[in-house]
Design an enzyme around this catalytic site. Structure first.
Site, PDB file in Angstrom:
ATOM      1  N   ASP A 165      -5.425  -3.948  -2.393  1.00 38.47           N
ATOM      2  CA  ASP A 165      -4.310  -3.475  -1.602  1.00 38.47           C
ATOM      3  C   ASP A 165      -3.604  -4.625  -0.814  1.00 38.47           C
ATOM      4  OD1 ASP A 165      -3.219  -2.397   1.082  1.00 38.47           O
ATOM      5  OD2 ASP A 165      -4.465  -0.701   0.543  1.00 38.47           O
ATOM      6  N   SER A 175       0.780  -1.261  -0.007  1.00 38.46           N
ATOM      7  CA  SER A 175      -0.162   0.065   0.090  1.00 38.46           C
ATOM      8  C   SER A 175       0.862   1.047  -0.171  1.00 38.46           C
ATOM      9  CB  SER A 175      -0.915  -0.113   1.245  1.00 38.46           C
ATOM     10  OG  SER A 175      -1.910   0.909   1.266  1.00 38.46           O
TER      11      SER A 175
END
Length: 360
Positions: A166, A52
């Site tokens: 993510d 991320s």
């Protein structure tokens, strides 16, 4: 048997570091401060893995553009972030993130991961297969885009027939990709450390402005009823909560009015919380955010049990909320301070360990 990290670092004029950068939204700005502290103390980063926001910062550093990225991040205000928001009517997410990626592309250029001067891995999650995906080849911007797709907030990214989201979903602190790096020291930077102090107060005016601007900006794309549907989603409310406010609601959207600010949660929930002395008042979205943080902390601990780091730097969750991207200056400073403190303590321990080894 490999020498202890203490001896490896002590015996090198420029200790080699393998770096794992964790997920955690805007708290990821702290990664910039950590890298700055490492460079100032003469450490040579020879491998990076990130999930991320860790993939973003790790990628721009591997491309040699960290200073440019830090300068851009520090220039962001709440208003400029509002302009970077890219509303989406997709059910998979309320933001597309393409404008943010365009800014990153302008900084790093069209570079492939295998061409980076520092070995780099971006971690994403295959939503259909339920597995982590490592990007070690291919376009850097595509790898970053996949790794930052926060579930329900930023739409997933399709790569080679895989639906990717993510990296923090399954691997919020990616230690495995750097396990084979030839380094003197392995450092993990977690963005889900214990609270360092009371949580910051909500910023209701900021969130109300965000909603009003979102309504006005989306009205050109679709009708007001569609805008209401978009912003009434639980994920949209979660975004608002992470942006720094308890919640914002409106009784009437027919003429796109200014947003009336209200406390989070239905009246019954608020009364129940008020009747319980000593417990914090948490709306449904604070509960969801806290749940995500707890899950990621548990996953990170599990990872560290299998792949121990020589040095763990933990950025407190209270440093900032996940979407407070206008706070780069102070969050970078937090990362630098935490890294400096951790490295000083580690270097002192190294000196004592080395002396004990020699004397023994």
């Amino acid at each position: 048997m490999p020498a202890p990290a203490a001896l490896r670092v002590r015996g090198s004029s420029s200790p080699r570091v393998a770096l794992a950068l964790g997920s955690g939204g805007a708290r990821g700005y702290a990664h910039i401060g950590v890298i700055q502290a490492l460079r100032e103390r003469g450490y040579d980063i020879v491998g990076i893995a990130g999930s991320s926001m860790g993939a973003v910062v790790g990628g721009v550093h591997a491309a040699g553009r960290l200073d440019e990225f830090a300068h851009w991040a520090k220039s962001l205000t709440q208003r400029t972030i509002l302009r970077l928001l890219d509303p989406s009517i997709s059910a998979a997410g309320i933001l597309r993130a393409e404008k943010i990626l365009d800014a990153v592309r302008d900084i790093v250029g069209p570079v492939a991961i295998e061409q980076l001067p520092i070995p780099y891995t971006a971690v994403a999650t295959d939503l259909l297969a339920g597995k982590s995906v490592w990007f070690q080849r291919g376009p850097l911007d595509a790898a970053i885009r996949a790794s930052i797709a926060i579930p329900g907030v930023i739409a997933p990214h399709e790569v080679d027939g895989r639906l990717l989201a993510d990296g923090g979903i399954l691997d919020p602190l990616p230690m495995a990709p750097i396990a084979g790096v030839n380094a003197d020291l392995t450092i993990a930077v977690s963005l889900n450390g214990s609270e360092a102090g009371p949580a910051r107060d909500a910023e209701p005016n900021v969130t109300a402005e965000w909603l009003n601007r979102m309504v006005r900006s989306t009205s050109a794309l679709f009708d007001v009823s569609a805008a209401r549907s978009l912003l009434d989603r639980p994920t949209a409310r979660a975004v608002l909560s992470r942006f720094g406010a308890a919640a914002a609601e409106s009784d009437s959207w027919s003429q796109a009015p200014e947003i009336e600010q209200r406390p989070a949660g239905p009246p019954a929930d608020r009364e129940e919380a008020a009747d319980t002395p000593g417990l914090p008042k948490m709306g449904s979205f604070e509960v969801m955010n806290r749940t995500i943080d707890i899950a990621q902390s548990a996953l990170a601990r599990h990872t560290l049990a299998g792949y121990p780091a020589d040095l763990l730097i933990e950025v407190p969750r209270s440093t900032c909320r996940s979407l407070e991207f206008h706070r780069a200056v102070e969050v970078i400073a937090v990362g630098r301070a935490l890294a400096t403190q951790a490295l000083e303590a580690f270097e002192i321990d190294d000196d004592e360990s080395a002396a004990a080894t020699i004397e023994g």
